[in-house]
Write a protein that holds these residues in place. Structure first.
Motif, short mmCIF file in Angstrom:
data_model
loop_
_atom_site.label_atom_id
_atom_site.label_comp_id
_atom_site.label_asym_id
_atom_site.label_seq_id
_atom_site.Cartn_x
_atom_site.Cartn_y
_atom_site.Cartn_z
N MET A 271 30.30 42.19 42.65
CA MET A 271 31.37 41.19 42.72
C MET A 271 31.37 41.09 44.60
O MET A 271 30.57 42.46 45.09
CB MET A 271 32.89 42.70 43.28
N THR B 49 37.35 42.76 49.44
CA THR B 49 36.76 41.78 48.28
C THR B 49 38.15 41.15 48.38
O THR B 49 38.97 41.22 48.66
CB THR B 49 36.62 43.17 46.82
N PRO B 50 37.92 40.13 46.97
CA PRO B 50 39.10 39.25 46.49
C PRO B 50 40.37 39.18 46.42
O PRO B 50 40.50 39.23 46.02
CB PRO B 50 38.30 38.24 45.77
N TYR B 51 39.89 40.67 46.00
CA TYR B 51 41.40 41.21 45.10
C TYR B 51 41.84 42.57 45.85
O TYR B 51 42.96 42.61 45.93
CB TYR B 51 40.89 41.98 43.99
N HIS C 33 37.45 48.52 40.54
CA HIS C 33 37.44 46.89 40.50
C HIS C 33 36.64 46.63 38.57
O HIS C 33 36.17 45.13 38.23
CB HIS C 33 35.84 46.35 40.96
N TYR D 189 37.35 44.39 36.20
CA TYR D 189 37.75 42.60 36.99
C TYR D 189 36.22 41.79 37.46
O TYR D 189 35.38 42.84 37.20
CB TYR D 189 37.70 42.73 38.56
N GLU D 190 36.66 40.67 36.54
CA GLU D 190 35.73 39.83 36.80
C GLU D 190 34.35 39.86 38.05
O GLU D 190 35.40 39.70 38.51
CB GLU D 190 35.27 38.44 36.10
N THR E 215 33.43 37.71 41.62
CA THR E 215 34.03 36.68 42.11
C THR E 215 33.20 36.84 43.38
O THR E 215 33.38 37.71 44.11
CB THR E 215 35.13 36.18 41.43
N GLU E 216 33.65 35.38 43.44
CA GLU E 216 32.98 35.39 45.38
C GLU E 216 34.47 34.83 46.32
O GLU E 216 35.46 34.67 45.04
CB GLU E 216 32.47 33.89 45.78
N PRO F 128 36.50 32.40 48.54
CA PRO F 128 36.83 31.19 48.13
C PRO F 128 36.43 30.70 49.32
O PRO F 128 36.83 31.16 50.48
CB PRO F 128 38.68 31.50 48.25
#
Length: 179
Positions: free
Chosen positions: A40, A61-63, A96, A99-100, A102-103, A105
């Motif tokens: 992640m 993170t993205p989340y 996490h 969650y898959e 991810t990068e 955006p």
């Protein structure tokens, strides 16, 4: 009744550039122990007080985003490692799991560009063949920020591979190469 007001503090592109820099803190900087095993994407910043009596890490993170402080009620030296990055990692790994990876955006309008780390201009073959190793970095840039000319710092010159020196009349034709 509360009607919130919102204002854009920084542009989406500026936020991307900052995130890109802060990913370096985790990927190869002072917070490598915060890397998530899932792959992640994560970014963050470490910190310490005078005398290293307090340590902290703020990462995202993205989340999710989280901040961790480590220290003692009565301040004392904590050593050179940062327990805040380790604690941040332990919490974020668990959060996490569902969650898959991810990068972050990439904003619209950004283009992938290879530049020379020495000149900041467009990279050439000579930049990648520098005797110190490749001097090429690939990153995303706004179209208006992309350099318009090639690196003037690096050039390939013809040398004799037998002596690794400049070409002389004594160099056999089969040993001529560009470096």
């Amino acid at each position: 009744e509360n009607t919130p007001e919102s204002h854009v503090a920084i542009s989406e592109t500026t936020a991307y550039y900052i995130t890109d820099l802060l990913q370096g803190v985790i990927n190869s900087g002072t917070a490598t122990s915060a890397q998530l095993s899932s792959g992640m994407a994560a970014a963050g910043k470490t910190g310490a007080s005078d005398g290293w009596k307090d340590r902290w890490f703020v990462g995202y993170t993205p989340y999710y985003v989280a901040a961790v402080w480590s220290g003692y009620e009565t301040p004392e030296y904590m050593g050179s490692s940062n327990p805040s990055t380790i604690l941040w990692n332990k919490v974020m790994e668990r959060i996490h799991e569902k969650y898959e990876p991810t990068e972050f955006p990439i904003p619209d309008g950004m283009q992938r560009v290879s530049v020379c780390v020495d000149s900041g201009m467009l990279a050439t073959d000579a930049c990648s063949r520098d005797v110190r190793g490749s001097r090429v970095m690939t990153l995303y840039m706004e179209e208006s920020a992309i350099p318009y000319s090639s690196c003037p710092c690096h050039t390939l010159v013809e040398v004799c591979s037998e002596s690794y020196g400049y070409l002389s009349e004594d160099c056999p034709p089969s040993c001529k190469t560009k470096m």
